[in-house]
Design an enzyme around this catalytic site. Structure first.
Site, mmCIF file in Angstrom:
data_model
loop_
_atom_site.group_PDB
_atom_site.id
_atom_site.type_symbol
_atom_site.label_atom_id
_atom_site.label_comp_id
_atom_site.label_asym_id
_atom_site.label_seq_id
_atom_site.Cartn_x
_atom_site.Cartn_y
_atom_site.Cartn_z
ATOM 1 N N GLN A 1 -0.378 4.648 17.806
ATOM 2 C CA GLN A 1 -1.714 4.829 17.241
ATOM 3 C C GLN A 1 -2.753 4.030 18.017
ATOM 4 O O GLN A 1 -3.941 4.156 17.752
ATOM 5 C CB GLN A 1 -1.735 4.387 15.774
ATOM 6 N N ARG B 1 -1.581 3.571 5.596
ATOM 7 C CA ARG B 1 -2.790 4.286 5.172
ATOM 8 C C ARG B 1 -3.684 3.365 4.352
ATOM 9 O O ARG B 1 -4.052 3.657 3.221
ATOM 10 C CB ARG B 1 -2.408 5.528 4.386
ATOM 11 N N CYS B 2 -4.005 2.235 4.955
ATOM 12 C CA CYS B 2 -4.667 1.161 4.214
ATOM 13 C C CYS B 2 -5.358 0.255 5.205
ATOM 14 O O CYS B 2 -4.824 -0.042 6.255
ATOM 15 C CB CYS B 2 -3.596 0.386 3.456
ATOM 16 N N GLU C 1 -8.201 6.665 4.251
ATOM 17 C CA GLU C 1 -7.301 5.877 3.412
ATOM 18 C C GLU C 1 -7.749 5.723 1.961
ATOM 19 O O GLU C 1 -7.028 5.151 1.151
ATOM 20 C CB GLU C 1 -7.106 4.507 4.066
#
Lengths: 288, 785
Positions: free
Chosen positions: B222, B369-370, B739
């Site tokens: 990523q 996802r935070c 998110e």
């Protein structure tokens, strides 16, 4: 998927399958739907030396009523059972159970004979067959025998099958009029093994219970038959009290273990709730 | 000249179909597993079967002897090249391959490099490792006992299992607030270990050219640019000879931010052998060894007046960090951005004390996802607020309304130091309540209860903090958190935008082109967005923590504006007017007051290569490095209605309604997709996802039979709505949105179940909220009543 090395044969006839099994004994493993075997091989938990693929053998998949029995071919896919009009009309506990087995992908491949031979205590068909008092027809290259499912299932992943034998069909006693059944299953998610499931089959005679069959899934070392509960119901009036007592006895007969799906106490309580609910549902169907 | 309307360029605000879907729908995506290079070898990793043990010996002779095995890589071998250990993102060290001890089940011990993957896996079984088992530490509470076995005996000066201690906020002011409170509401809850579980696992094809020495690393990352720099620093490879190529990525969710041992080992193997080496994780490897998320034991207290005014919040955290402190987070933060725990509320005083512990579990602590622990913080405060409403006898919505930061209070400085940029919390909550029919549902809930049916309504009014930098405050391993974009317009008016942020499914190829379309007037379909190759894109800290749009999205708008400025000079030359007389609208430079006298951006682009005014540099391209002045603060209100089976504890979602505000929306369809995905993941976390361990440290949850992801069957139907409160400091007013739904929704689901049982005194059920746990809570409530 990187399993250990194995050899592979795909015979065209039952005779060839049985001859191969006779020759290779416990080195060989039958590949039917592969929905349990392949994952085990993938994880290298199972490393059979020879896979005997029976999927090309004709005539092993069928659902039909003949004489005293409903006969189901060993290679009948769960999807076919899910869609069978015969089961829907006459064998509601089977019709209930079929669509609850894992997920559509597994049902498309998975077979009833494979499920019984795998003897997973969390498998669904074993409990259903116990509730129905079903038998399996077993063949080897030299012999054929028919035994009740209660004698097939010995322990976790253990059956009374010899490595040279194969289940060829399942025979379910025809259900008399005034019969009903149900399969109730708790799963955390589609495709998960049951936390608890209960199979109930009920036949009425003049308003009293003629025969009750109760099978339990995932609450012991194999699919369990709740015999004490069955005996208590036989000949009794189908009252709420009788059902509650049968549910209590069924819960008592279960011996679940605590795990991430729930405590043993919880699972016993769910056996009780599900058997009671399942009996109610079966009674409703039996009364028509 | 035809008039091009704003909508004709398919820019910001339009639900343009995703450009990338063409290849995905046709099955033509290219993932790292799809790559086949000439002479490529395959690597498989041997992992520890036990959680804590001394390594007595590693014998590779038998494995090495199998035909087709090219090399067996051990920790010893890596140590000879100074590669046995690597830094983590939180500045700790992590074993690449264990040399002294194994510290978690699944830890990397050795690897086989072979001609094909079957041979590699066969050979793994022949590596003979002798272990001397040690007692396993399986909880942070146990880890901090004085007699606990020491896990990190490799670290000089480390005498216990504490891995950090951190506090923030004003302890005294908070103490005072609690003294003045009428009511103190306490909640102890555990946010369990879960896993991002991207459908594509991690992997690499490492291709180190033996002649040029150039390392081309095709990998699932990523943050390719940051990884390149880390590789340069760790492995001592010259950075210009490292090229990271990411291809398509099948989901990341934070799992693909870190550097994993497999990447290092495969690269080292390629370097030593001189052939490309492929390593692809299987599902179990991904679940048991790569970045997990959460695993926070949280105790929160809220101080309130009797009429519901919040006075202060106090939080104690104990995190389970696993064997190596490998959390993904900015350097100065030890618990990420957890101090956003005051949420959407005007809370005058706040104090957090936190500590982390080493345990014999996989390391990670990635922000699934935070935005760095915002999920845990939001969960805690939203659960606390609902419980406070019960204790005060107030409606949970009204308690929220009473304490919301009001629109006129922005920019709002929180008690823990964040400056919230913008928000209209009441508007979002009112929209949610109206769409749900909240008042009516409360009546139905009452009526159902009278019949013995258990209905619950849960809500969460979350506020997020996303989009790091600013670089003065945030860095990872010293790398400052800004971002960039390069934009080049070709002579015929088509453009290529190069960005370093890395999509893993977010739709960058479409949304970034839409930003260019709106800013520069070149239609979205004429803008190619390039990313995923560090040789050909500008520097970036990567895509995670909802930072792409707030940072690289801003850089994209800014570089487009630079080209508009240059374009204006060219247009002035073409139209023979002075620059000041021109205005730019949609895609045209026109003379003010004479709109027919105009040239398009395409005309200008052509002129940039064919007819430039004297003194102006040729071409139409530029770049921009954007350092955000602040984070962005998306928010929303989620509401969930459930029915609980009073006999079994099973619960099902009757309604799930989400109102999101992520500032300016670039592509409503993509935003909705992001929300749907996050709400489904939030449901999974709330209802079923769990990685846990037995007393010996064996991982339970090591495949998708045990680690449950919700299917479409369980996932509720979502009703989504938007409000739009632009960020005042972002060039296009956008905030991050990737998110919000994983951050906000778990509390809403759990609050709904609690709400169904609240009248019996139930105040907490830890996630995942299984039917067994609900049943036990009901039994407990029945016993104590």
């Amino acid at each position: 998927m990187f399993p250990s090395r194995f050899d592979y044969v795909a015979p065209d006839t039952v005779e060839e399958v049985l001859a191969t099994l006779a020759q290779h004994g416990d080195e060989a493993k039958i590949l039917a739907g592969g929905q349990s075997l392949i994952p085990l091989m993938k994880l290298r938990f199972a490393s059979p030396g020879l896979l005997v693929d029976v999927n090309r053998v004709p005539g092993l998949g069928f659902v039909e009523e003949t004489g005293e029995h409903l006969r189901v071919g060993t290679l009948t896919r769960n999807t076919e059972l899910e869609r069978s009009a015969l089961l829907k009309s006459g064998y509601p506990v089977m019709a209930d159970a079929a669509p609850m087995i894992s997920d559509p992908l597994v049902r498309n491949r998975g077979t009833i004979g494979g499920s019984l031979a795998h003897a997973d205590p969390a498998g669904d068909w074993g409990s259903v067959m116990l509730a129905l008092g079903a038998e399996v027809v077993i063949k080897s290259s030299t012999d054929e025998r028919t035994i009740p499912v209660s004698e097939l299932l010995v322990n976790t992943f253990t059956t009374s099958l010899d490595p040279t034998e194969m289940i060829t069909e399942i025979r379910v006693p025809k259900t008399p009029a005034r019969s009903g059944g149900s399969y109730l299953k708790m799963e955390r998610r589609v495709g998960d093994f049951a936390t608890v499931a209960t199979a109930v089959h009920l036949t009425l005679d003049n308003g009293t219970i003629k025969r009750a069959g109760i099978g339990l899934t995932a609450v012991g070392s194999k699919n369990l038959q709740a015999s004490a509960a069955e005996d208590a119901l036989a000949g009794a009036e189908p009252t709420a009290e009788a059902f509650e007592e049968a549910a209590r006895l069924a819960a008592e007969a279960s011996s679940p273990s605590s795990d991430v799906r729930g405590s043993a106490e919880y699972k016993k309580a769910m056996v009780r709730t599900f058997v009671r609910r399942g009996l109610d549902k079966a009674l409703e169907l039996a009364r028509g | 000249m035809t008039t091009v309307e704003e909508t004709d360029v398919h820019g910001i605000g339009q639900s343009v179909k995703r450009k990338e879907d063409d290849r995905f729908i046709r099955g033509k995506g290219t993932y790292v597993e799809d790559l086949v290079l000439p002479n490529m070898l395959h690597m498989a990793i041997l992992r520890s079967p036990i959680a804590h043990a001394k390594i007595v010996s590693v014998n590779v002779d038998e494995a090495q002897a199998i035909p087709g095995v090219v090399a067996v890589v051990t920790g010893e071998l890596l140590a000879q090249h100074n590669l046995a250990w690597m830094p983590t993102m939180s500045g700790d060290t992590q074993a690449v391959f264990a040399t002294d001890k194994v510290r978690f089940q699944g830890q990397e011990v050795a690897a086989v490099v072979a001609e094909d993957p079957y041979i590699a896996h066969d050979a793994l079984g022949l590596i003979d490792v002798e272990y001397e088992p040690l007692p396993a530490v399986t909880s942070p509470q146990q880890a901090l006992q004085p007699d606990a076995p020491l896990i990190r005996d490799d670290k000089e000066g480390q005498t216990d299992n504490r891995c950090f201690q951190w506090e923030t906020g004003d302890k005294d002011a908070t103490e005072k607030a609690f003294q003045q409170a009428d009511k103190i509401v306490e909640l102890s809850t555990f946010y369990p270990r879960c896993h991002p579980s991207p459908l594509e696992t991690c992997g690499i094809v490492a291709d180190v050219n033996p002649i040029s020495g150039k390392a081309t690393l095709h990998m699932t990352s990523q943050a390719p640019h940051a990884i390149r720099t880390v590789f340069a620093l760790v492995a001592g490879l010259p950075e210009h000879k490292i090229q990271i190529i990411t291809h398509d990525i099948g989901g990341g969710f934070g799992n693909k931010v870190p550097v994993y041992p497999g990447y290092v080992a495969a690269t080292a193997a390629s370097l030593l052998i001189g052939r490309p080496v492929k390593w692809i994780e299987d599902r179990t490897e991904n679940l048991i060894s790569t970045g997990f998320a959460r695993d926070y034991h949280m105790r929160g207290e809220l101080a309130l007046t009797n009429d519901g005014k919040m006075l202060g919040i106090r939080v104690e955290l104990l995190s389970d960090n696993g064997a190596f402190f490998a959390d993904a987070q900015p350097t100065k933060c030890k618990v990420g951005l957890f101090h956003i725990v005051t949420g959407s509320y005007d809370v005058p005083a706040a104090y957090l004390s936190t500590q982390g512990a080493y345990t014999n579990k996989a390391p990670g602590g990635v922000a699934y996802r935070c935005s760095f622990r915002v999920t845990e913080a939001s969960y805690l405060v939203e659960r606390l607020v609902q419980n406070a409403a019960y204790e005060l006898g107030m409606d949970p919505a009204e308690l929220r309304r009473k304490n919301f930061i009001k629109p006129e209070q922005f920019p709002y400085k929180s008690a823990t130091g964040f400056v919230y940029d913008s928000g209209e919390y009441e508007r979002a909550m009112d929209l949610a309540m109206n769409e749900l029919g909240y008042a009516e549902l409360r009546k139905e809930q009452e009526a159902a209860r009278a019949e013995g049916r258990l209905i619950g309504i849960g809500m969460a009014s979350f506020t997020e903090v996303v989009g790091a930098g600013p670089s003065k405050d945030y860095d990872i391993l010293g790398l400052k958190m800004f971002d960039s974009a390069e934009l080049r317009v070709h002579p015929t008016g088509k453009a290529i935008l190069k960005i370093g942020v890395q999509t893993q499914g977010q739709g960058h190829e479409t949304t970034f082109a839409q930003i260019v379309a709106t800013e520069l007037g070149i239609p979205t379909e004429d803008v190619l967005v390039q990313y995923g190759d560090t040789d050909n894109t500008p520097y970036s800290l990567g895509t995670y923590a909802s930072r792409s749009t707030p940072t690289a999205g801003a850089a994209t708008a800014m570089v487009a504006r630079k080209l508009v400025e240059k374009g204006k000079k060219i247009a002035a030359h073409l139209l023979e007017v002075s620059e000041e007389d021109l205005e730019f609208k949609v895609d045209k430079f026109s003379v003010k007051g004479a709109p027919d006298k105009a040239v398009t951006i395409q005309d200008v682009a052509f002129a940039a290569y064919t007819n430039m005014p004297e003194g102006l540099e040729h071409g139409l391209e530029d770049n921009h490095y954007y350092d955000p002045p602040n984070m962005t603060f998306p928010f929303g209100t989620y509401m969930v209605v459930v029915e609980v089976d009073a006999d079994t504890g099973q619960w099902k979602v009757l309604r799930m309604l989400a109102v999101d505000d992520c500032g300016k929306v670039i592509n409503p369809m993509i935003v909705q997709g992001q929300i749907h995905g996050g709400l489904a993941e939030g449901y999974g976390i709330a209802a079923m996802e769990l990685i846990t361990f037995d007393d010996d440290g064996n991982c339970i949850g090591s495949n998708f039979m045990d680690y449950l992801l919700p299917t479409s069957w369980e996932t509720p139907r979502f009703e989504t709505h938007m409000t739009e409160t632009p960020s005042p400091h972002h060039p296009i007013g956008a905030k991050g949105v990737g998110e919000s739904a994983t951050v906000g929704s778990p509390a809403a689901y759990v609050n709904a179940v609690i709400d169904a049982l609240a009248h019996t005194g139930v105040r907490n059920i830890d996630m995942p909220v299984t039917s067994a746990k609900v049943w036990e809570a009901m039994q407990g409530a029945a016993r104590s009543s």
